[in-house]
Enzyme design. Structure first.
Site, mmCIF file in Angstrom:
data_model
loop_
_atom_site.group_PDB
_atom_site.id
_atom_site.type_symbol
_atom_site.label_atom_id
_atom_site.label_comp_id
_atom_site.label_asym_id
_atom_site.label_seq_id
_atom_site.Cartn_x
_atom_site.Cartn_y
_atom_site.Cartn_z
ATOM 1 N N THR A 65 0.823 -1.211 0.000
ATOM 2 C CA THR A 65 0.000 0.000 0.000
ATOM 3 C C THR A 65 0.855 1.258 0.000
ATOM 4 O OG1 THR A 65 -1.634 -1.251 1.262
ATOM 5 C CG2 THR A 65 -1.963 1.119 1.147
ATOM 6 N N LYS B 234 1.276 -11.290 8.678
ATOM 7 C CA LYS B 234 0.202 -10.628 7.941
ATOM 8 C C LYS B 234 -0.328 -11.663 6.962
ATOM 9 C CE LYS B 234 -1.115 -6.835 4.903
ATOM 10 N NZ LYS B 234 -0.702 -5.614 4.147
ATOM 11 N N TYR C 212 4.939 -11.838 5.790
ATOM 12 C CA TYR C 212 3.849 -11.362 4.939
ATOM 13 C C TYR C 212 3.574 -12.459 3.919
ATOM 14 C CZ TYR C 212 1.392 -7.977 1.850
ATOM 15 O OH TYR C 212 0.488 -7.298 1.074
ATOM 16 N N ILE D 232 -3.829 -5.849 9.589
ATOM 17 C CA ILE D 232 -3.059 -4.812 8.899
ATOM 18 C C ILE D 232 -3.814 -4.543 7.612
ATOM 19 C CG2 ILE D 232 -0.834 -4.150 7.917
ATOM 20 C CD1 ILE D 232 0.476 -6.318 9.629
#
Length: 303
Positions: free
Chosen positions: A49, A168, A140, A210
């Site tokens: 992001t 995540k 992640y 998240i």
């Protein structure tokens, strides 16, 4: 406070604001000041992001410095994690050395992309990285971007390492996510990274999230967490059902362009700019987001 106790709750994968092609420090400070004041638990910088792949080293360091400077003025503890990716663990290790003195608290590290190694290769990749830094690491897992899925058996072996503190979770499989939530050790924080999956993940035991949508729905996310903690699941579901359409708007076109448009319309950033290969959103989606901002009672945050 332990690493594990800080890797819970709602985190924000902060967008990187640009203006006239440059890092917009004024908007960045405004964002950090705002999100530091509302009860979020931490920041992730320069990940998906945050358009981290488009930032040079000087911009990355400045991003971390400005964020740390602003969070130092807030009364709550706000850890800052830096998004890191790479298929060669030796290059990632060099990134650790380059950022050794940066004001960050840990790393969010995606799986080795493109090469599609075996699960043993994935495990050894993260073991090497965990041994290369004293800072905490969150994994992640986002196979639809990297091409490799960190399966639960591998994840549980990695969770035993002292500085691999959480995940995540964007694995794309509810079954895999639920199975991991059932068997994850208590000191390993599974945080969902899938915006539409937020409510279900929290009900099934995720320790937080998240989320890109936390840029615009942070108060709702926090209220839902509190409701579930207090046993008010029906109330939490009612709140979620009122806003569940918003994450859909934020991903109709490639992220983070939609959320940047939303924040620009709110006045939290001065420009909705993204960097190539990302493009601004089209007129149709812009109209829908403008309507949603107006309906939500958009507030001008310019200071």
């Amino acid at each position: 406070m332990t690493f594990q106790s800080t890797t819970s709750g709602i985190w924000i994968p902060l967008i990187t604001p640009f203006k006239a092609g440059e890092l917009d420090e004024s908007s960045l400070r405004r964002l950090v000041k705002h999100y530091s004041s509302i009860g979020l638990r931490g920041f992730v910088l320069a990940a998906t992001t945050g358009e981290g792949q488009t930032l040079d080293d000087a911009e990355l360091e400045r991003l971390a410095s400005v964020c740390a400077d602003e969070t130092s003025h807030c009364s709550c503890e706000m850890p800052i994690y830096l998004g890191v990716s790479g298929s060669d663990p030796r290059k990632v290790e060099k990134r650790f050395q380059q950022t050794k003195h940066w004001p960050i608290d840990g790393y969010l590290i995606s799986g080795p992309n493109y090469l599609r190694p075996s699960q043993d290769g994935v495990k050894r990749h993260y073991e090497f990285l965990a041994g290369s830094t004293e800072r905490p690491i969150m994994i992640y897992n986002i196979p639809y971007r990297t091409g490799v899925n960190v399966l639960n058996e591998t994840m549980l072996e990695l969770a035993a390492l002292p500085n691999i503190v959480g995940l995540k979770d964007c694995c794309g499989s509810p079954e895999q996510s639920y199975d991991l939530l059932r068997c994850a050790p208590k000191d390993f924080s599974v945080l969902t990274g899938e915006d539409p999956f937020f409510y279900n993940a929290m009900v099934h035991g995720a320790k937080g999230a998240i989320l890109t949508g936390a840029h615009v729905l942070a108060h709702v996310h926090l209220e839902i967490c509190e409701d579930l903690h207090n046993g008010h699941q029906k109330l939490a579901l009612e709140k979620w059902n009122r806003v569940v359409h918003i994450p859909r708007l934020l991903f109709v076109e490639p992220s983070p362009a939609p959320v940047k448009h939303w924040l620009w319309r709110q006045g939290l950033i001065d420009s909705p700019e993204v960097r190539l290969p990302m493009l601004p959103i089209g007129d149709s989606l812009a109209g829908k987001i403008d309507a949603a901002v107006n309906l939500q009672g958009g507030t001008d945050w310019r200071i």
